[in-house]
Scaffold this active site. Sequence first.
Site, PDB file in Angstrom:
ATOM      1  N   SER A 598       1.555 -12.311  -0.021  1.00 20.95           N
ATOM      2  CA  SER A 598       0.386 -11.452  -0.220  1.00 20.95           C
ATOM      3  C   SER A 598      -0.059 -11.559  -1.668  1.00 20.95           C
ATOM      4  O   SER A 598       0.764 -11.794  -2.572  1.00 20.95           O
ATOM      5  CB  SER A 598       0.734  -9.988   0.095  1.00 20.95           C
ATOM      6  N   TYR A 611       6.182  -2.606  -0.502  1.00 24.12           N
ATOM      7  CA  TYR A 611       5.497  -3.792   0.034  1.00 24.12           C
ATOM      8  C   TYR A 611       5.226  -4.793  -1.077  1.00 24.12           C
ATOM      9  O   TYR A 611       5.544  -5.987  -0.947  1.00 24.12           O
ATOM     10  CB  TYR A 611       4.190  -3.364   0.697  1.00 24.12           C
TER      11      TYR A 611
END
Length: 730
Positions: A598, A611
């Site tokens: 990401s 995350y």
Amino acid sequence: MQDPQNHYRHVNYLWSDEVADKLDPVDNLVYRSNLLGSDQRITNTGGGNTSAKLEETDPLTGKKVKILWVKGSGGDLRTATRANFASLYEDKLQALDELYQTMPEKGYKSAGEDTMVSLFPHCVFCLNQRASSIDTPLHSMIQKKHVDHLHPNAVIAIASCKDQERLTHEVWQGQLAYVPWMRPGWEAAKLCSDVYEKNPDIKGILLGQHGHTNWEDNSKDCYETSLWVIETAARYIEQRDKGEHTFGGARYQSLSESERNDILAEFLPVARGLISTANKFIATVQSDDATLRFVNSHDAQRLAALGTSCPDHFLRTKIKPLLVHWDPQQQSVQQLIDSFKTGLEQYRLDYSAYYEQCKHPDSPPMRDPSPTVVLIPGIGMIGWGKNKSESRVTTEFYNCAIEVMRGAEAISEYTALPQQEAFDIEYWALEEAKLQRMPPEKPLARDVVVVIGAGDGIGKATAHRVAKEGAHVICADLRIEAAEQTANELINIYGQGIGVAGSGISGCGPAVALSADITDRNNVKNLFEQVVLAYGGIDKVIVTAGVFLAPGQQGMSADEMFDASFAVNVKGGYIVATEAAKIWKQQNLPGALVLTTSVNGVVAKKGSLAYDTSKAAANHLMRELAIELAPLVNVNGLAPATVVKGSTMFPRDRVIASLSKYSISFAEDESDDDLRTKLAEFYATRTLTQQPITPEDQAEAAYLLISGQLSKTTGQIISVDGGLHEAFLR
């Protein structure tokens, strides 16, 4: 001609007057063809021809003309439609025969024989583009309205016996004539026509080493005559079957299914790597009782060495299989691998010698000398092909060859085609032309691609993207129902593939669904073992599975949230990579791994600590793996940003929370898709390209990373984020 009780033990009687009577003549021919092709005991995949001589209206003269409708080249009776049938003027085909008689050089191996095929297009009715079969003259010259030319196992068994002519008269009581082996074409058709004209009361002809042809003036009668020919042969063989003494009885004992699978999981990747020196191959394993009875038998070595008899068979299976010398009760897996290596080397030498001994000055270049069929005592058969469909059909054809040998040995002694005759079929210019007419392979046609997280979002889009390029796709997901939905979508688009039947991993075609929990090493190991058993190995792995856990989500504490994020987003990728690496090492074939990370991995922000830090770790995991797996495997990363569409990371409650956070107006009764669209459009405003990021955008990048177009790129991350300057490399 039909069995008095209309009862068949060895074929299926499927004709329905209610269906057939509603069809026009061409569709009736298609119907008969589909019924015959649906039973592999009648004819094999892609084999056989059916025809009808029908009255049609000439589009230029308006006059009635006789047209031969015959299954065209490369079609399959089981799946044939009208489009698979060639249509030719009968009077023009007869004119071709007159031309053939004037040729100075005639004979079934002559240049004149092959020239006739090039003239078929001049006989085409209504601009039909379907290429005519080499058996077209056979159907034209037999002056009956309906003709079936088939390759049934029971009939070929009789046609492969050393005393095949005597048996023809004995089995069918003179109602079938006999012609010796002759390569299909004009000369063979003339011979059959002459036999028919001299014996107008016969129902058909046995073609030595090949199959049979039969005819009638009515389509249903022709269908029933075909069944009668096959049923008669099968009953004759059945009465003389040798039971437990078939193939000389058992020499080895079969292993249990679990034992076989354990051995194959270790053997197949090694074998695939060794056999794929020129081109990669896909495997199909066959371990049914009939196959095991043959590979375990005393006579297997003698019969396998003789090769197959029917030309339809050895065009798929090569002239003979590789029988690996291995004792399943006494020897280890490593000894199996060693024996396979020795056998493979000798097989390639033998094949090269066969080519050099039999080639002609104008023969096509030698094809890959590797075997397409490998037989292993206690294990069964492994078929190899350019894709799953072809490997399935290859095993099907050798299963037919085994049945032919069983029948022939029950009633007489099995014989195969002489090597020169076999070579002249295998390297026939017309067969080479058929190969050249095939469409080019797609970029990933020989690749096995595992997409983990294929149930939705980026993973689903990626599965569709690689399937479009011909890949065999394993749709893996924690939620098996979601994986199955994606796999079914691909099968609906691309089909199961010729010869593929059944369901689940054993019946897989271009796509299959499997459950995957990447936090569990045993689960991942089992996933890859199932893939190996289904296809022979793996080539590319794309991990799109991941979790986003916000504070308070699912009632988890901060520590639990942190552990879960790292378990999936970091350790999960590590487990997948290290298990896949074992197979890549065994295969010794180039591979590719893509981990989805990401842009959050390089952008610090509030509200997603677990995350973001897990994705940062995943970025470096990818770089470490690139070093660890080099030079065999390229490892790269895909870094998306805010892919809202179709993502499980954006359930309705998270979308609403984000819309509220950014003061974006919405109504409570708006659909999930509408809410996601609003959020995606907002995120797009924060990018340089001003466009929402979709799963398909990510899939395109994932495909690029495994396509081979970036074969010298490893350890790199491609960001697909619409242009977030905060994520620019520093």
